[in-house]
Design an enzyme around this catalytic site. Sequence first.
Site, mmCIF file in Angstrom:
data_model
loop_
_atom_site.group_PDB
_atom_site.id
_atom_site.type_symbol
_atom_site.label_atom_id
_atom_site.label_comp_id
_atom_site.label_asym_id
_atom_site.label_seq_id
_atom_site.Cartn_x
_atom_site.Cartn_y
_atom_site.Cartn_z
ATOM 1 N N SER A 6 25.500 50.177 41.308
ATOM 2 C CA SER A 6 24.918 48.847 41.089
ATOM 3 C C SER A 6 25.684 47.808 41.896
ATOM 4 O O SER A 6 26.749 48.090 42.466
ATOM 5 C CB SER A 6 24.953 48.474 39.604
ATOM 6 O OG SER A 6 26.292 48.386 39.139
ATOM 7 N N SER A 127 38.734 41.232 46.807
ATOM 8 C CA SER A 127 38.164 40.001 46.255
ATOM 9 C C SER A 127 38.955 38.818 46.786
ATOM 10 O O SER A 127 40.162 38.925 47.031
ATOM 11 C CB SER A 127 38.235 40.008 44.728
ATOM 12 O OG SER A 127 37.929 38.724 44.197
ATOM 13 N N TYR A 140 43.257 39.817 37.084
ATOM 14 C CA TYR A 140 42.340 40.328 38.116
ATOM 15 C C TYR A 140 42.860 39.961 39.501
ATOM 16 O O TYR A 140 42.923 40.806 40.400
ATOM 17 C CB TYR A 140 40.952 39.748 37.886
ATOM 18 C CG TYR A 140 39.935 40.160 38.923
ATOM 19 C CD1 TYR A 140 39.449 41.462 38.968
ATOM 20 C CD2 TYR A 140 39.439 39.237 39.844
ATOM 21 C CE1 TYR A 140 38.511 41.849 39.914
ATOM 22 C CE2 TYR A 140 38.502 39.610 40.793
ATOM 23 C CZ TYR A 140 38.035 40.916 40.827
ATOM 24 O OH TYR A 140 37.100 41.285 41.772
#
Length: 237
Positions: A6, A127, A140
């Site tokens: 996904s 990221s 994170y």
Amino acid sequence: MTGGSSGIGFAIARKMAKQGMRVIITGRHRDALDRGVTKLGGDAAGIVADVSSPASLEAMFSEIRSSFGPIHILVANAGGGIHAPLGKITEADYDQQFDTNVKGIVFTVQGALPLMKAGSSIVIVGSTASIDPGPTMSIYGATKAAVRNLVRSWVSDLKGSGIRINIVSPGPTNTQSLRDAFGEHAEEGLAFLKNKSPIGRIGEPEEIAEVAAFLASDAASYVNGVELFADGGASQA
């Protein structure tokens, strides 16, 4: 392709499949993998694996070795974040993020190396949180900064192997997981991210897939060890 059923992972898998590659996607849930494989079509395949478990990864690579052969491109995408401000961070949340985003990357890349030859390419999905985590995303962001430093070392470890390794670091991207992260405040959160962006919008998974495909391809044959930000300039603003 880890985490390929996904979101950004699936978009990258679809881009690779359209380029004529045989794509193997992995994930923790068989039903999601089956749906992804059906959408990809062709001779795509899915293997259930949990990147936070080295034993699961070992079984995955054993199946790839026996059923598919060498790996020409490895995309290490599986990962996730949990919002929690300082004072609300739990040990379970910390462990989950570091186990998936750091340990998972380490043992995914290490496990794939025996199946890779000169001319192969590794693309890690990082990221912009590696340099701009924002509030509530400290853990994170720390995991993504750790990945950047892993690659800084690995590019030297891989010297002479002919294997390139790079990171594509997306900014906010229009995925269900991003919306889920904001919960009932999704629309306000998306509006904040759009306003922060110098180009006035967040990214689409297909745009990240284009960057990943470039880094994986021979067009980037002289690109090695970089962290390429795909965020419309938001992390630089």
